[in-house]
Design a protein around this motif. Sequence first.
Motif, PDB file in Angstrom:
ATOM      1  N   ALA A  51       0.829  -1.199   0.000  1.00 41.04           N
ATOM      2  CA  ALA A  51       0.000   0.000   0.000  1.00 41.04           C
ATOM      3  C   ALA A  51       0.865   1.250   0.000  1.00 41.04           C
ATOM      4  N   SER A  52       1.992   1.214   0.704  1.00 43.39           N
ATOM      5  CA  SER A  52       2.858   2.387   0.727  1.00 43.39           C
ATOM      6  C   SER A  52       3.491   2.633  -0.626  1.00 43.39           C
ATOM      7  N   VAL A  53       3.729   1.565  -1.391  1.00 44.32           N
ATOM      8  CA  VAL A  53       4.329   1.739  -2.712  1.00 44.32           C
ATOM      9  C   VAL A  53       3.318   2.316  -3.686  1.00 44.32           C
ATOM     10  N   VAL A  54       2.091   1.773  -3.652  1.00 45.00           N
ATOM     11  CA  VAL A  54       1.091   2.221  -4.609  1.00 45.00           C
ATOM     12  C   VAL A  54       0.658   3.647  -4.340  1.00 45.00           C
ATOM     13  N   GLY A  55       0.524   3.979  -3.085  1.00 46.03           N
ATOM     14  CA  GLY A  55       0.037   5.310  -2.754  1.00 46.03           C
ATOM     15  C   GLY A  55       1.106   6.358  -2.659  1.00 46.03           C
ATOM     16  N   ALA A  56       2.357   6.029  -2.977  1.00 43.49           N
ATOM     17  CA  ALA A  56       3.449   6.984  -2.823  1.00 43.49           C
ATOM     18  C   ALA A  56       3.416   8.028  -3.918  1.00 43.49           C
ATOM     19  N   GLN A  57       3.906   9.210  -3.581  1.00 43.74           N
ATOM     20  CA  GLN A  57       4.001  10.272  -4.554  1.00 43.74           C
ATOM     21  C   GLN A  57       5.255  10.087  -5.393  1.00 43.74           C
ATOM     22  N   PRO A  58       5.331  10.719  -6.568  1.00 44.46           N
ATOM     23  CA  PRO A  58       6.526  10.598  -7.395  1.00 44.46           C
ATOM     24  C   PRO A  58       7.752  11.067  -6.643  1.00 44.46           C
ATOM     25  N   THR A  59       8.840  10.326  -6.801  1.00 46.94           N
ATOM     26  CA  THR A  59      10.069  10.660  -6.095  1.00 46.94           C
ATOM     27  C   THR A  59      10.774  11.809  -6.791  1.00 46.94           C
ATOM     28  N   ALA A  60      11.722  12.400  -6.067  1.00 46.06           N
ATOM     29  CA  ALA A  60      12.470  13.518  -6.626  1.00 46.06           C
ATOM     30  C   ALA A  60      13.405  13.054  -7.721  1.00 46.06           C
ATOM     31  N   ALA A  61      13.838  13.996  -8.525  1.00 42.63           N
ATOM     32  CA  ALA A  61      14.721  13.663  -9.636  1.00 42.63           C
ATOM     33  C   ALA A  61      16.028  13.101  -9.095  1.00 42.63           C
ATOM     34  N   GLY A  62      16.414  11.991  -9.693  1.00 49.11           N
ATOM     35  CA  GLY A  62      17.648  11.362  -9.281  1.00 49.11           C
ATOM     36  C   GLY A  62      17.517  10.421  -8.123  1.00 49.11           C
ATOM     37  N   ALA A  63      16.368  10.376  -7.473  1.00 49.11           N
ATOM     38  CA  ALA A  63      16.191   9.472  -6.341  1.00 49.11           C
ATOM     39  C   ALA A  63      16.009   8.060  -6.854  1.00 49.11           C
ATOM     40  N   PRO A  64      16.538   7.069  -6.199  1.00 44.96           N
ATOM     41  CA  PRO A  64      16.375   5.676  -6.658  1.00 44.96           C
ATOM     42  C   PRO A  64      14.949   5.213  -6.452  1.00 44.96           C
ATOM     43  N   LYS A  65      14.450   4.451  -7.415  1.00 46.31           N
ATOM     44  CA  LYS A  65      13.101   3.912  -7.357  1.00 46.31           C
ATOM     45  C   LYS A  65      13.163   2.398  -7.480  1.00 46.31           C
ATOM     46  N   SER A  66      12.260   1.734  -6.786  1.00 46.12           N
ATOM     47  CA  SER A  66      12.246   0.285  -6.801  1.00 46.12           C
ATOM     48  C   SER A  66      11.678  -0.216  -8.112  1.00 46.12           C
ATOM     49  N   ALA A  67      11.850  -1.520  -8.349  1.00 49.42           N
ATOM     50  CA  ALA A  67      11.338  -2.112  -9.581  1.00 49.42           C
ATOM     51  C   ALA A  67       9.825  -2.087  -9.609  1.00 49.42           C
ATOM     52  N   THR A  68       9.195  -2.241  -8.435  1.00 55.11           N
ATOM     53  CA  THR A  68       7.746  -2.190  -8.398  1.00 55.11           C
ATOM     54  C   THR A  68       7.230  -0.821  -8.797  1.00 55.11           C
ATOM     55  N   THR A  69       7.904   0.245  -8.344  1.00 57.06           N
ATOM     56  CA  THR A  69       7.483   1.596  -8.706  1.00 57.06           C
ATOM     57  C   THR A  69       7.700   1.848 -10.193  1.00 57.06           C
ATOM     58  N   ASP A  70       8.776   1.303 -10.753  1.00 57.11           N
ATOM     59  CA  ASP A  70       9.047   1.496 -12.171  1.00 57.11           C
ATOM     60  C   ASP A  70       7.986   0.821 -13.031  1.00 57.11           C
ATOM     61  N   LEU A  71       7.615  -0.410 -12.688  1.00 56.10           N
ATOM     62  CA  LEU A  71       6.681  -1.171 -13.501  1.00 56.10           C
ATOM     63  C   LEU A  71       5.232  -0.883 -13.165  1.00 56.10           C
ATOM     64  N   GLY A  72       4.957  -0.281 -12.022  1.00 54.70           N
ATOM     65  CA  GLY A  72       3.584  -0.048 -11.614  1.00 54.70           C
ATOM     66  C   GLY A  72       3.090  -1.157 -10.710  1.00 54.70           C
ATOM     67  N   PRO A  73       2.005  -0.922  -9.985  1.00 58.53           N
ATOM     68  CA  PRO A  73       1.500  -1.937  -9.046  1.00 58.53           C
ATOM     69  C   PRO A  73       1.080  -3.218  -9.728  1.00 58.53           C
ATOM     70  N   ASN A  74       0.592  -3.138 -10.954  1.00 60.26           N
ATOM     71  CA  ASN A  74       0.204  -4.318 -11.720  1.00 60.26           C
ATOM     72  C   ASN A  74       0.992  -4.411 -13.019  1.00 60.26           C
ATOM     73  N   ASN A  75       2.239  -3.965 -12.989  1.00 57.99           N
ATOM     74  CA  ASN A  75       3.136  -4.042 -14.147  1.00 57.99           C
ATOM     75  C   ASN A  75       2.544  -3.353 -15.372  1.00 57.99           C
ATOM     76  N   GLU A  76       1.901  -2.188 -15.150  1.00 58.83           N
ATOM     77  CA  GLU A  76       1.314  -1.477 -16.290  1.00 58.83           C
ATOM     78  C   GLU A  76       2.374  -0.941 -17.252  1.00 58.83           C
ATOM     79  N   ARG A  77       3.575  -0.679 -16.763  1.00 55.93           N
ATOM     80  CA  ARG A  77       4.637  -0.138 -17.611  1.00 55.93           C
ATOM     81  C   ARG A  77       5.586  -1.228 -18.117  1.00 55.93           C
ATOM     82  N   LEU A  78       5.200  -2.469 -18.009  1.00 55.46           N
ATOM     83  CA  LEU A  78       6.088  -3.553 -18.403  1.00 55.46           C
ATOM     84  C   LEU A  78       6.405  -3.512 -19.891  1.00 55.46           C
TER      85      LEU A  78
END
Length: 870
Positions: A51-78
């Motif tokens: 829930a914390s991953v899905v509801g999180a706001q976009p991270t700042a530029a240059g901040a590391p993002k997890s694979a789940t955040t990159d692909l989306g909660p249901n891999n929409e960006r796969l």
Amino acid sequence: MDPYRTAESWTGVPGAIAPADGNLTASAVAPASSLSASAYGNAQKNFMGEASVVGAQPTAAGAPKSATTDLGPNNERLEDLKPELVNALRELVRQYRQEGVVARRHEIRRIRQARLFWQGLQYAWWNPNDMNWHLPFEQRFSDDRELEEMPRYQFVTNFYQGFGLSFIAVLSQDVPSVRFYPQSAQSLEDISAARAASDVAQFVEQNNHVEQLLTSIGYFLWTDGKLGAYVRYVADGQRFGFHEETLLEALEIPLGEDVYVCPQCGKEIGKSKLENGNSEDTDDSAVGATLGSPGADGGEASAGGASPAPTRDIACPGCGAELADENLRKAERVTVPRVVGTRRVPNGQEVISIAGGLELNTPVWANEMHEYPYLQWQAEVHRAKLKAAYPLAANKIESAPSQGSEDVYARVSRLSVEQGLPSIHPGDALMNLITFDRTWLRPWAFYAIEDEAVRNELLAMFPDGCYVAFAGDVYCESRSESMDDHWRVLHALPGDGQNRPSVGDSLVQVQERYNVLSNMQAETYEYGIPPIYADPQVLDFDALANQVAEPAAHFPARARPGQPLAAGFFQPAPAQIPPDMIRHQQDLIGPVAQFLTGLFPAIFGGNMEDVKTASGYALARDQAMGRLGLVWRRTKQFYADVLLLAVDCFRRNRPEDAEIPLLGPDGVLDARSIRTADLKGNICVHPEADETFPRLKSQQRGVLQQLFTINDPVLQRALTEPANLGYIKNVLGLTEMVIPGEDSRNKQLREIQLLLSSAPIVLNAPVPQPAASSVSLPVGAPAAPAVEQASANGVVLPSVPVDQLLDNHVVEFEECKRWANSEAGQSARMTNPAGFANVRAHAEAHLRAMGQAALVQAQAVPQPNAKGKS
């Protein structure tokens, strides 16, 4: 885990709504067999973390993002980040679909014809050139010989639907009884989970309208012969409403004041006292503001800070030593939550969807579900809904998606049946309906991929199996999900493979033969009227041609000499329908159809000439139900498995206890709570084994009437038991009848639920008791020394007091005793001792009130004197 994102919970594109299936993200899915406490705890942990991953706001530029955040909660960006994986999934689904394409065509043709027969379109003919059904005269024919092959009439006596309605009525007249059992009778967790699962199953049945669910199951068993049940958790505010959720944030508050400690004299001086330049203690608000500022943490104050940095040196007022930052000792701080607002959150519940054979695609060669490499659910969804549900793929869904020939064939079959026509018509705006394919793949299905690197990556991404959704050919979403956690498949009859006949298949050809004979009868009646031959010397045809046909008209005619006028006319006998043809029709709609379907007259209330008594009808009904038991037993096991999936879905997706309205033993809807902590144990489910158990109201009423006629003291006491009177009243249908003491009993049952939620009140001071006397207490009351002993050591009072004047103490005390000795009471004694003690204190209060009332009544009776006079 964010259950089923909506416009209120999805932080992506504004206007995004929930996907069509409304299921969960990958990390929230636990296997159906994972019924242990540790697995339940892991599911809860995943729930909060995701829930914390899905509801999180976009991270700042240059901040590391997890694979789940990159692909989306249901891999929409796969597809954007790893297109080779999406292409592999797309080709894998097509590959498995092509393995049984010929058998699937025959299955679609059979099911489509059955559904058209149900709708009354029984004169459709099959064209092998375009692989489609057509109605007579729906197009012009260039050759008259083709018209001669078309039926002259299209009358339909739809007994195919009539028998089907009888079958559905029998199958859905009663909800299958399901029992949950603990896997270990010695484990309290398993026993508690089995009891809670029964409440969850009843709750799921109420939410999903179980009667309509069974009606859909009966319909697909009659027409398709194959169906699937899809169980998932759906959070949808449009369907289930919203609730307000409080938003909290962490706030650090100091437990005291930061102080400077002099290194020479050891004196402690408050920081605010030195920085403000006065010797007066500041108020709490000033201290809180100063300590909450950035400067209070030892760092530099910001431009907008509440406390500016000191511009002068700080010295100890006692010895004059200089104080630096290293001499500052900060007060201990605690983190407390603070309410920052509220938000609307959609309500959710467990949803069971039934898919028929046209919508459900399974491998035709498999016999059992565990052999499926894939399972696909196809449905036509409006383009606007898909674009709103999947905003990242909205631009691709805008154009008409490309589909293979097999997908088009299945799509046309579904749309034509929904339109009530053998084929679709181009005048309707069907281009806005997109075929939404949802496919579940098992982990071993990935080994059909030749590329080892792609296969290993898919196995790592989808360890439990893969769920992937396509809108036409456009990728929408995917997640790690096992089909066994959400699907159960049922076939109407035993057989080989997946293309098995339905219950009503054997009646299709019988219906066609009956229609042909009916058309022959109509043609005989209309075209079998014989002509009339007349002698031209008797009848003047020229004058007859100029004569207007009207009632009582005069026609010129002259009989031959010596003959009557009738001798000049001749009409052959009209065409007659053969008697054996009528008998054959009656056999088709009667014994033949009944034998093929197992629906004998006793099932649907038909007339039986050889049976004249009610007991004979009951015996014939039981015998007929034995034939349908083949389908009923499979349906019961299927229903039990679906409810087990629903219970597991409930405990995996409910973040907190659920308060639900359930029909209590008093016949009143009570607000009861299902604790998720009670569902940690391991459970199993079995359908009710006793087929003769009277489940219908009419059957229960008949059994009660038989019990009333039996002069047995034990049965009579059972029938007059107050706990059974409400049940007897409901079965007999006398809901308005008032039974003495019933309201008091129902009131006591509600009070017991309140008493179980709190502990009793213990008073040290003894409460005065009525003096001992010869007054006898009501029958069944416990001995008074137990009460006196409790009062000698301090009385225990219930949290819900009794009313000395208005309560029916005898009835309510007996109800407390009955509940304490019941299964629910014994379970509360072990699992909720404080609540059980509270109920016991309430019963003791009723007992004291009964004793006081009996003492007052005894004192009111005049005592006789020595001479026998009062």
